[in-house]
Design a protein around this motif. Sequence first.
Motif, PDB file in Angstrom:
ATOM      1  N   ILE A  54     -26.411   2.071  15.719  1.00  0.00           N
ATOM      2  CA  ILE A  54     -25.763   2.455  16.970  1.00  0.00           C
ATOM      3  C   ILE A  54     -24.287   2.700  16.696  1.00  0.00           C
ATOM      4  CG2 ILE A  54     -25.173   1.709  19.313  1.00  0.00           C
ATOM      5  CD1 ILE A  54     -27.636  -0.157  19.148  1.00  0.00           C
ATOM      6  N   ALA A  55     -23.758   3.803  17.181  1.00  0.00           N
ATOM      7  CA  ALA A  55     -22.330   4.115  17.077  1.00  0.00           C
ATOM      8  C   ALA A  55     -21.707   3.956  18.453  1.00  0.00           C
ATOM      9  CB  ALA A  55     -22.123   5.537  16.566  1.00  0.00           C
ATOM     10  N   ILE A  65     -21.789  11.590  16.409  1.00  0.00           N
ATOM     11  CA  ILE A  65     -20.397  11.175  16.238  1.00  0.00           C
ATOM     12  C   ILE A  65     -19.528  12.416  16.349  1.00  0.00           C
ATOM     13  CG2 ILE A  65     -18.744  10.081  14.698  1.00  0.00           C
ATOM     14  CD1 ILE A  65     -21.179   8.715  13.393  1.00  0.00           C
ATOM     15  N   ASN A  66     -18.449  12.311  17.111  1.00  0.00           N
ATOM     16  CA  ASN A  66     -17.595  13.452  17.384  1.00  0.00           C
ATOM     17  C   ASN A  66     -16.126  13.041  17.329  1.00  0.00           C
ATOM     18  OD1 ASN A  66     -19.389  15.856  18.268  1.00  0.00           O
ATOM     19  ND2 ASN A  66     -20.296  14.124  19.355  1.00  0.00           N
ATOM     20  N   PRO A  67     -15.198  14.002  17.425  1.00  0.00           N
ATOM     21  CA  PRO A  67     -13.772  13.650  17.426  1.00  0.00           C
ATOM     22  C   PRO A  67     -13.466  12.584  18.471  1.00  0.00           C
ATOM     23  CG  PRO A  67     -14.016  16.011  17.193  1.00  0.00           C
ATOM     24  CD  PRO A  67     -15.402  15.463  17.429  1.00  0.00           C
ATOM     25  N   GLY A  68     -12.805  11.514  18.028  1.00  0.00           N
ATOM     26  CA  GLY A  68     -12.530  10.364  18.875  1.00  0.00           C
ATOM     27  C   GLY A  68     -13.361   9.157  18.488  1.00  0.00           C
ATOM     28  N   ASN A  69     -14.491   9.368  17.784  1.00  0.00           N
ATOM     29  CA  ASN A  69     -15.292   8.261  17.256  1.00  0.00           C
ATOM     30  C   ASN A  69     -14.655   7.626  16.023  1.00  0.00           C
ATOM     31  OD1 ASN A  69     -18.235   9.708  18.404  1.00  0.00           O
ATOM     32  ND2 ASN A  69     -17.934   7.497  18.548  1.00  0.00           N
ATOM     33  N   SER A  70     -13.685   8.288  15.434  1.00  0.00           N
ATOM     34  CA  SER A  70     -13.064   7.798  14.201  1.00  0.00           C
ATOM     35  C   SER A  70     -12.602   6.358  14.327  1.00  0.00           C
ATOM     36  CB  SER A  70     -11.848   8.652  13.839  1.00  0.00           C
ATOM     37  OG  SER A  70     -12.218   9.876  13.293  1.00  0.00           O
ATOM     38  N   GLN A  86     -13.021  25.727  11.729  1.00  0.00           N
ATOM     39  CA  GLN A  86     -12.814  25.007  12.971  1.00  0.00           C
ATOM     40  C   GLN A  86     -14.034  24.154  13.298  1.00  0.00           C
ATOM     41  OE1 GLN A  86      -9.914  25.015  14.704  1.00  0.00           O
ATOM     42  NE2 GLN A  86      -9.149  26.217  12.988  1.00  0.00           N
ATOM     43  N   PRO A  87     -13.999  22.836  12.968  1.00  0.00           N
ATOM     44  CA  PRO A  87     -15.144  21.982  13.278  1.00  0.00           C
ATOM     45  C   PRO A  87     -15.417  21.962  14.780  1.00  0.00           C
ATOM     46  CG  PRO A  87     -13.605  20.886  11.791  1.00  0.00           C
ATOM     47  CD  PRO A  87     -12.928  22.126  12.267  1.00  0.00           C
ATOM     48  N   VAL A  88     -16.690  22.006  15.169  1.00  0.00           N
ATOM     49  CA  VAL A  88     -17.022  22.091  16.583  1.00  0.00           C
ATOM     50  C   VAL A  88     -17.837  20.907  17.082  1.00  0.00           C
ATOM     51  CG1 VAL A  88     -16.908  24.595  16.641  1.00  0.00           C
ATOM     52  CG2 VAL A  88     -19.059  23.497  16.044  1.00  0.00           C
ATOM     53  N   GLY A  89     -18.115  19.945  16.268  1.00  0.00           N
ATOM     54  CA  GLY A  89     -18.815  18.768  16.754  1.00  0.00           C
ATOM     55  C   GLY A  89     -19.986  18.371  15.893  1.00  0.00           C
ATOM     56  N   SER A  90     -20.660  17.318  16.330  1.00  0.00           N
ATOM     57  CA  SER A  90     -21.738  16.728  15.548  1.00  0.00           C
ATOM     58  C   SER A  90     -22.939  17.657  15.436  1.00  0.00           C
ATOM     59  CB  SER A  90     -22.185  15.422  16.195  1.00  0.00           C
ATOM     60  OG  SER A  90     -23.342  14.915  15.571  1.00  0.00           O
ATOM     61  N   ILE A  91     -23.473  17.732  14.228  1.00  0.00           N
ATOM     62  CA  ILE A  91     -24.753  18.400  14.012  1.00  0.00           C
ATOM     63  C   ILE A  91     -25.729  17.422  13.364  1.00  0.00           C
ATOM     64  CG2 ILE A  91     -23.815  20.728  13.878  1.00  0.00           C
ATOM     65  CD1 ILE A  91     -23.964  20.491  10.809  1.00  0.00           C
ATOM     66  N   GLY A  92     -25.432  16.124  13.569  1.00  0.00           N
ATOM     67  CA  GLY A  92     -26.325  15.090  13.049  1.00  0.00           C
ATOM     68  C   GLY A  92     -26.073  14.707  11.612  1.00  0.00           C
ATOM     69  N   LEU A  93     -24.899  15.088  11.080  1.00  0.00           N
ATOM     70  CA  LEU A  93     -24.541  14.723   9.708  1.00  0.00           C
ATOM     71  C   LEU A  93     -23.221  13.962   9.748  1.00  0.00           C
ATOM     72  CD1 LEU A  93     -25.371  18.094   7.896  1.00  0.00           C
ATOM     73  CD2 LEU A  93     -26.695  15.982   7.819  1.00  0.00           C
ATOM     74  N   GLY A  94     -23.318  12.656   9.958  1.00  0.00           N
ATOM     75  CA  GLY A  94     -22.143  11.808  10.049  1.00  0.00           C
ATOM     76  C   GLY A  94     -22.074  10.828   8.899  1.00  0.00           C
TER      77      GLY A  94
END
Length: 354
Positions: free
Chosen positions: A155-156, A197-202, A231-239
């Motif tokens: 869980i993230a 996981i997306n920008p701000g989860n760091s 330009q990264p656009v968000g999670s594609i399930g590879l975190g």
Amino acid sequence: MLVVALIAGGAGGVIGTFVTSSGGSSSSEDPEGQGPDINEPPPEAPERAPDSVAGVAQRVSPSVVSLRSEDPRIGGGGSGFVIEGDYVVTNDHVSSELEADGIIIEYSDGSSSGADVVGSDPSSDLAVLELEEPSEVDALAFGDSDEAIVGDEVIAIGAPLGLAGTVTQGIISALDRPVSPDGGDTQFFALQTDAAINPGNSGGPLVDMQGRVIGVNSMIYSMGGGPLGDQPVGSIGLGFAIPSTEAETVIARMVDHGEESTAYAELGVTYDHESTVVGAVIADGSDAVESGGAADQAGLEPGDVIVSFDGRRVNSGGELQAMVRDKTPGDEVEVEYERGGDRETVTVTLGPDE
């Protein structure tokens, strides 16, 4: 085009680098599999099993925080989590962007505190902050990321795009992924997860189903959104996440000594990352092998292809860098390499020298 991106910044501010992953089974300390004794759910909350996603989220979320700048004109930010001693763990790429203007820590109940950076390690993408006004939340405990296996549920929790308290679920997708937190030569083995996981989860925690932190979310692979694919656009399930075994060691050193960096083992070579040869190719040039360094003393030369390290197959220079980083300065390891069609084995004493 796939790009690697650091997941900093609430609604913007994505910086180049990586993110999350981990899991693990119940330890002997948790015979009933319910994990460490952390925050009790509020009495008005519907009851959920402690080892369910909802149960874990209820207990862990109060100890997960958001980071922002004291200056309201400064955007970006990230996540973190409270550990023993009223410290907060986050990513170096989060704290380093905020430190100059002051850092504010915000809890899930809306309260906040200033915080000072105790130590940071860019090569691990980790930082530790000390709270000025700690809130009454329980410290999160670390689990053992070495016990994680592919398929373990994780869980993230964090503040993607500034949405604090966001919970996502996934599994450990892979172990020992060599990643670079600074976009450069330094690489370490990360946990890979498909939890969103997306920008701000760091800097937020990746926890197992007992609520133990087994990874610190740091980076993602993302699809390029611009014409140049940058330009990264968000999670594609590879975190990707920094494993807890690495994080605990680095964090303890920073808490005890306030160090900005940690001494890691070195081979003392420059790799040819453009080579298509399987193995770690030492670059050409007179300065590719550090004079007097570990590789030089062992007789390695520019152009050598390292194919095995301490009994493990080597597929690339990045993979070898992560293998070396797992060792301690002064360790002796067997290195197998190819030169001119011949294969040789040599014992290398890893640097740096004391």
